[in-house]
Motif scaffolding. Structure first.
Motif, short mmCIF file in Angstrom:
data_model
loop_
_atom_site.label_atom_id
_atom_site.label_comp_id
_atom_site.label_asym_id
_atom_site.label_seq_id
_atom_site.Cartn_x
_atom_site.Cartn_y
_atom_site.Cartn_z
N ILE A 73 -5.04 -6.03 3.88
CA ILE A 73 -4.44 -7.16 3.18
C ILE A 73 -4.56 -8.42 4.02
CG2 ILE A 73 -2.27 -8.13 2.29
CD1 ILE A 73 -1.43 -5.29 1.60
N ASP A 74 -4.90 -9.53 3.39
CA ASP A 74 -4.90 -10.82 4.07
C ASP A 74 -3.46 -11.15 4.47
OD1 ASP A 74 -4.53 -13.74 4.35
OD2 ASP A 74 -6.63 -13.88 3.76
N ARG A 75 -3.20 -11.20 5.76
CA ARG A 75 -1.83 -11.37 6.25
C ARG A 75 -1.21 -12.67 5.75
NH1 ARG A 75 1.88 -9.81 9.94
NH2 ARG A 75 2.91 -11.40 11.19
N ARG A 76 -1.97 -13.75 5.78
CA ARG A 76 -1.43 -15.03 5.33
C ARG A 76 -1.09 -14.99 3.84
NH1 ARG A 76 -4.55 -20.19 8.08
NH2 ARG A 76 -3.83 -19.84 10.22
N HIS A 81 3.93 -14.66 -0.12
CA HIS A 81 4.72 -14.07 -1.21
C HIS A 81 5.95 -13.33 -0.69
CE1 HIS A 81 1.56 -15.10 -4.01
NE2 HIS A 81 0.68 -14.54 -3.21
N PHE A 82 6.37 -13.70 0.51
CA PHE A 82 7.44 -12.98 1.18
C PHE A 82 8.50 -13.96 1.68
CE2 PHE A 82 8.53 -12.60 5.68
CZ PHE A 82 9.42 -11.54 5.67
N GLY A 83 9.78 -13.55 1.58
CA GLY A 83 10.87 -14.35 2.12
C GLY A 83 11.78 -13.47 2.94
N PHE A 103 10.71 -25.63 5.20
CA PHE A 103 9.82 -25.64 6.36
C PHE A 103 8.43 -25.09 6.04
CE2 PHE A 103 8.04 -24.07 10.33
CZ PHE A 103 8.26 -25.14 11.18
N ARG A 104 8.38 -23.95 5.38
CA ARG A 104 7.08 -23.34 5.08
C ARG A 104 6.27 -24.19 4.11
NH1 ARG A 104 8.26 -17.21 3.51
NH2 ARG A 104 6.01 -17.23 3.12
N LEU A 152 19.57 -18.23 2.94
CA LEU A 152 19.20 -17.69 1.63
C LEU A 152 18.31 -18.66 0.86
CD1 LEU A 152 22.30 -15.92 0.02
CD2 LEU A 152 20.00 -14.98 0.28
N ALA A 153 18.68 -19.94 0.88
CA ALA A 153 17.88 -20.94 0.19
C ALA A 153 16.46 -20.98 0.75
CB ALA A 153 18.54 -22.32 0.32
N ARG A 154 16.34 -20.87 2.07
CA ARG A 154 15.01 -20.85 2.68
C ARG A 154 14.25 -19.59 2.28
NH1 ARG A 154 14.68 -21.05 9.11
NH2 ARG A 154 15.73 -19.05 8.83
N ALA A 155 14.95 -18.46 2.20
CA ALA A 155 14.28 -17.20 1.84
C ALA A 155 13.68 -17.24 0.45
CB ALA A 155 15.27 -16.04 1.96
N ILE A 156 14.29 -18.01 -0.47
CA ILE A 156 13.80 -18.05 -1.85
C ILE A 156 13.00 -19.31 -2.15
CG2 ILE A 156 15.72 -16.63 -2.65
CD1 ILE A 156 16.93 -19.21 -3.86
N ALA A 157 12.75 -20.14 -1.13
CA ALA A 157 12.12 -21.45 -1.35
C ALA A 157 10.74 -21.34 -1.99
CB ALA A 157 12.04 -22.22 -0.04
N THR A 158 10.00 -20.28 -1.66
CA THR A 158 8.64 -20.13 -2.18
C THR A 158 8.57 -19.18 -3.38
OG1 THR A 158 8.21 -18.35 -0.60
CG2 THR A 158 7.61 -20.59 0.09
N ASP A 159 9.75 -18.86 -3.96
CA ASP A 159 9.82 -17.91 -5.08
C ASP A 159 9.05 -16.62 -4.75
OD1 ASP A 159 11.30 -19.69 -6.71
OD2 ASP A 159 9.46 -20.72 -7.28
N PRO A 160 9.46 -15.94 -3.67
CA PRO A 160 8.70 -14.79 -3.18
C PRO A 160 8.79 -13.57 -4.09
CG PRO A 160 10.75 -14.98 -1.99
CD PRO A 160 10.66 -16.20 -2.85
N GLU A 161 7.78 -12.71 -3.97
CA GLU A 161 7.78 -11.44 -4.68
C GLU A 161 8.59 -10.38 -3.92
OE1 GLU A 161 3.77 -10.21 -5.23
OE2 GLU A 161 3.17 -12.03 -6.30
N VAL A 162 8.66 -10.54 -2.61
CA VAL A 162 9.37 -9.59 -1.75
C VAL A 162 10.31 -10.36 -0.84
CG1 VAL A 162 9.13 -7.82 0.04
CG2 VAL A 162 7.39 -8.01 -1.75
N ILE A 163 11.56 -9.89 -0.73
CA ILE A 163 12.53 -10.52 0.17
C ILE A 163 13.16 -9.45 1.05
CG2 ILE A 163 14.49 -12.08 0.38
CD1 ILE A 163 14.15 -12.87 -2.50
N PHE A 164 13.24 -9.73 2.35
CA PHE A 164 13.92 -8.86 3.29
C PHE A 164 15.22 -9.54 3.72
CE2 PHE A 164 9.74 -6.86 5.03
CZ PHE A 164 9.63 -6.13 3.85
#
Length: 253
Positions: A73-76, A81-83, A103-104, A152-164
């Protein structure tokens, strides 16, 4: 036919020197589901996340994202798609809140304009219950609960498919912990994201989990629906969820 797991780990091993942390971990989480990994301190929960992210390379075993081996998988592309909500917040002290959230988006391969990034950050802050007046404050001016919301706001900033979520309620009082747990559940459901949370807080487990995996001794002792924990029959899980001193898990002295 069951859908391909969003994340699947099979027989993953990881050692640091002569200390084996993961000794054949296998677990999976389906798209749009929320998995919580529980276990005591030092049982390998964080190492498991780091292996999924590629921060640590597993000594052996398979890690697949949407059915594709992690190495292919292309890491970038994956990270776009990850937060993640970090345990300690991990906010940049020298940057205002809005810049932390965006930031991202400001420093990616195709940077968003300052104005658009700030507008998006304010919208994400609103989604976690913080007003626009928060945007220009600095992390040091925020309470612990507010810092968690910014994370939390930063974690969802990019509308990720996966969140940890790494110990999302660590350091919070019970009321604020409850608020953060409710926000996590709402956000994951609303976004349809796949979530993996690591915690030892059983309140968080009951609040955010669809499924639970118990990690102990470098292996997954049990994985199943959160409603099935009480009747699992596994002595390690039973001792952990009830906080009993007696049982197969030795207390660290």
């Amino acid at each position: 036919m069951a859908p391909t797991p969003k994340i699947a780990i099979e027989d993953v091993w990881k050692a640091f020197g002569d200390k084996t942390v993961l000794a054949g971990v296998s677990l999976s989480v389906a798209p749009g589901r929320s998995l919580v990994i529980i276990g005591g301190s030092g049982t390998g929960k964080s190492v498991t996340l780091k292996c999924i992210l590629g921060i640590e390379r597993a000594d052996r075993g398979s890690i697949r994202i949407d059915g594709t081996e992690l190495e292919r998988i292309d890491r970038r592309a994956f990270l776009r798609h990850f937060g993640m909500l970090f345990q300690g917040g991990a906010l940049f002290d020298s940057l205002p809140v809005w810049h932390n959230v965006a930031f991202r988006l400001r420093h990616g391969r195709q940077p968003m304009s300052r104005r658009d990034a700030r507008d998006l950050a304010i919208e994400k802050l609103r989604r976690v219950g913080l007003g626009p007046e928060t945007a220009d404050l600095y992390p040091a001016e925020l309470s612990g609960g507010m810092q968690k919301r910014v994370g939390l706001a930063r974690a969802i900033a990019t509308d990720p498919e996966v969140i940890f979520f790494d110990e999302p309620t660590s350091g919070l009082d019970p009321i604020m912990a409850g608020v953060i747990n409710e926000l996590i559940r709402e956000l994951v459901t609303e976004m349809g994201a796949t979530a993996i949370t690591i915690t030892h807080d059983m309140t968080t487990v009951h609040s955010v989990a669809d499924e639970v995996a118990m990690l102990h001794g470098g292996v997954i002792r049990w994985q199943g629906p959160v409603a099935g924990m009480e009747a699992s029959g596994d002595p390690y899980l039973d001792q952990f969820i009830h906080g009993r001193a007696e049982g197969p898990i030795a207390a660290v002295r």
